[in-house]
Design a protein around this motif. Sequence first.
Motif, PDB file in Angstrom:
ATOM      1  N   GLY A 143      -2.380   5.342 -16.444  1.00 18.70           N
ATOM      2  CA  GLY A 143      -2.260   6.646 -15.797  1.00 18.70           C
ATOM      3  C   GLY A 143      -2.363   6.639 -14.288  1.00 18.70           C
ATOM      4  N   ILE A 144      -2.492   5.457 -13.677  1.00 18.36           N
ATOM      5  CA  ILE A 144      -2.518   5.404 -12.206  1.00 18.36           C
ATOM      6  C   ILE A 144      -1.164   5.840 -11.654  1.00 18.36           C
ATOM      7  N   PHE A 145      -0.091   5.319 -12.254  1.00 18.75           N
ATOM      8  CA  PHE A 145       1.255   5.747 -11.893  1.00 18.75           C
ATOM      9  C   PHE A 145       1.701   6.789 -12.910  1.00 18.75           C
ATOM     10  N   LYS A 146       2.218   7.909 -12.413  1.00 17.15           N
ATOM     11  CA  LYS A 146       2.615   9.007 -13.296  1.00 17.15           C
ATOM     12  C   LYS A 146       4.138   9.094 -13.408  1.00 17.15           C
ATOM     13  N   SER A 147       4.611   9.277 -14.637  1.00 17.61           N
ATOM     14  CA  SER A 147       6.042   9.436 -14.900  1.00 17.61           C
ATOM     15  C   SER A 147       6.448  10.866 -14.539  1.00 17.61           C
TER      16      SER A 147
ATOM     17  N   LYS B 139      -5.618  -4.642 -19.068  1.00 17.93           N
ATOM     18  CA  LYS B 139      -7.087  -4.727 -19.177  1.00 17.93           C
ATOM     19  C   LYS B 139      -7.798  -4.528 -17.841  1.00 17.93           C
ATOM     20  N   GLY B 140      -7.250  -5.032 -16.758  1.00 17.01           N
ATOM     21  CA  GLY B 140      -7.895  -4.890 -15.466  1.00 17.01           C
ATOM     22  C   GLY B 140      -7.962  -3.463 -14.952  1.00 17.01           C
TER      23      GLY B 140
ATOM     24  N   GLU C 211       0.834  -1.209   0.000  1.00 13.72           N
ATOM     25  CA  GLU C 211       0.000   0.000   0.000  1.00 13.72           C
ATOM     26  C   GLU C 211       0.865   1.254   0.000  1.00 13.72           C
ATOM     27  N   LYS C 212       1.955   1.249   0.781  1.00 14.63           N
ATOM     28  CA  LYS C 212       2.890   2.385   0.799  1.00 14.63           C
ATOM     29  C   LYS C 212       3.527   2.575  -0.580  1.00 14.63           C
TER      30      LYS C 212
ATOM     31  N   ILE D  15       3.877  -4.388  -8.064  1.00 17.89           N
ATOM     32  CA  ILE D  15       2.867  -3.366  -8.367  1.00 17.89           C
ATOM     33  C   ILE D  15       1.570  -4.023  -8.845  1.00 17.89           C
ATOM     34  N   ALA D  16       1.693  -5.179  -9.509  1.00 16.76           N
ATOM     35  CA  ALA D  16       0.483  -5.900  -9.908  1.00 16.76           C
ATOM     36  C   ALA D  16      -0.296  -6.351  -8.673  1.00 16.76           C
ATOM     37  N   ARG D  17       0.415  -6.908  -7.681  1.00 12.71           N
ATOM     38  CA  ARG D  17      -0.255  -7.324  -6.446  1.00 12.71           C
ATOM     39  C   ARG D  17      -0.855  -6.122  -5.724  1.00 12.71           C
ATOM     40  N   ALA D  18      -0.127  -4.994  -5.748  1.00 19.56           N
ATOM     41  CA  ALA D  18      -0.615  -3.785  -5.067  1.00 19.56           C
ATOM     42  C   ALA D  18      -1.924  -3.296  -5.683  1.00 19.56           C
ATOM     43  N   LEU D  19      -2.110  -3.555  -6.975  1.00 20.86           N
ATOM     44  CA  LEU D  19      -3.322  -3.126  -7.677  1.00 20.86           C
ATOM     45  C   LEU D  19      -4.339  -4.265  -7.778  1.00 20.86           C
ATOM     46  N   THR D  20      -4.078  -5.352  -7.021  1.00 16.86           N
ATOM     47  CA  THR D  20      -4.930  -6.554  -6.995  1.00 16.86           C
ATOM     48  C   THR D  20      -5.172  -7.106  -8.397  1.00 16.86           C
TER      49      THR D  20
END
Length: 342
Positions: free
Chosen positions: A269-273, A305-306, A59-60, A176-181
């Motif tokens: 776009g959830i994570f921004k560069s 896709k998710g 989560e952090k 990061i995949a696990r963090a976003l379920t």
Amino acid sequence: MAPAQVEETPSKTVQELPKNYIYKGGDAGTLGASLPYIDIPTIDFSLLSSPTSGKQELEKLCSALTSWGCVQIINHGIDPAFMDKVDEVGKQFFGLPLEEKKKYARENGGYEGYSNHIIDSKDQAFDWIDRLYLVTKPEDKRQLKLWPENPESFREILHEYTSKIEKLNEMLLKAIARALTLEENCFLDMYGEDASMLSIFNLYPPCPRPDLAIGLKPHADASVFTYLMQDKEVEGLQFQKDDQWYKVPVIPGAFVINVGDQIEIMSNGIFKSPIHRVVTNTEKGRMSLVMFCFPNPNKEIEPVKGLVTETRPRLYKTMKDYTSILVENYQKGRRPIEAAKI
């Protein structure tokens, strides 16, 4: 192809800053300013797979990459003693006489090799930097004639370092995949096998006018993730958020990791560069090593896709060989990520 003209960046002993080093970008007025430190967590990488502490650490991680696009990680599994060796061979190379370093000079029209002030147009100021730019993966793309043989251990150490960062990157893509379920391998599968890795050793010499010259101009990275091994003592990296610049503190043994454009696309776009730059100082030189991880250029990347839903529609096109659009867009004065948006 002939080597490019390479001269060492002037030392701090110059009385007057050469005009071609005077930076006139929109952020020039903040170069000498007193800035706050960035408010990002330090992630204990060893806890990301922990059955007890993993959820909290994930989560952090997700929060930092969503709000800032960058994070510092510790307990990443790379021995600090080995990191010291990597640091040492870089410093030994930059400490060689100029004529020795010129043996590895980049060729005209190319990027790899020893160089300084690579610019995209004649109107740009030179960066206050010397650099050694080497493709490390795929291995058959290595231009070994540009890999220093002095110090003797340079090639072996960089090869080993590349392997360690490659493993770290795989672990982060799964995290990061696990963090976003999401399914654990969704980002890694899109990243693909035969991905590319690029290393750049950067030396920022002491500068007589840190308020006028810039170490590295503001930019975002075209990578998936970028891994920075900072100088152990000297700060200089800064990130921008909401038009404010923030300093990044030095944490011995940590990596600074930032989101690149291609994970911004994959995450819809959830994570921004983030935009970042490097500033100079009058007292001490600063050396860092950055490693960029790029997907296989033949693989298509697109939002996972998710992460495309009715409430969060798709924001980016399907792209292939994203790095090929870099120069064209930068010369037009725009970020390449804008060309990927729907």
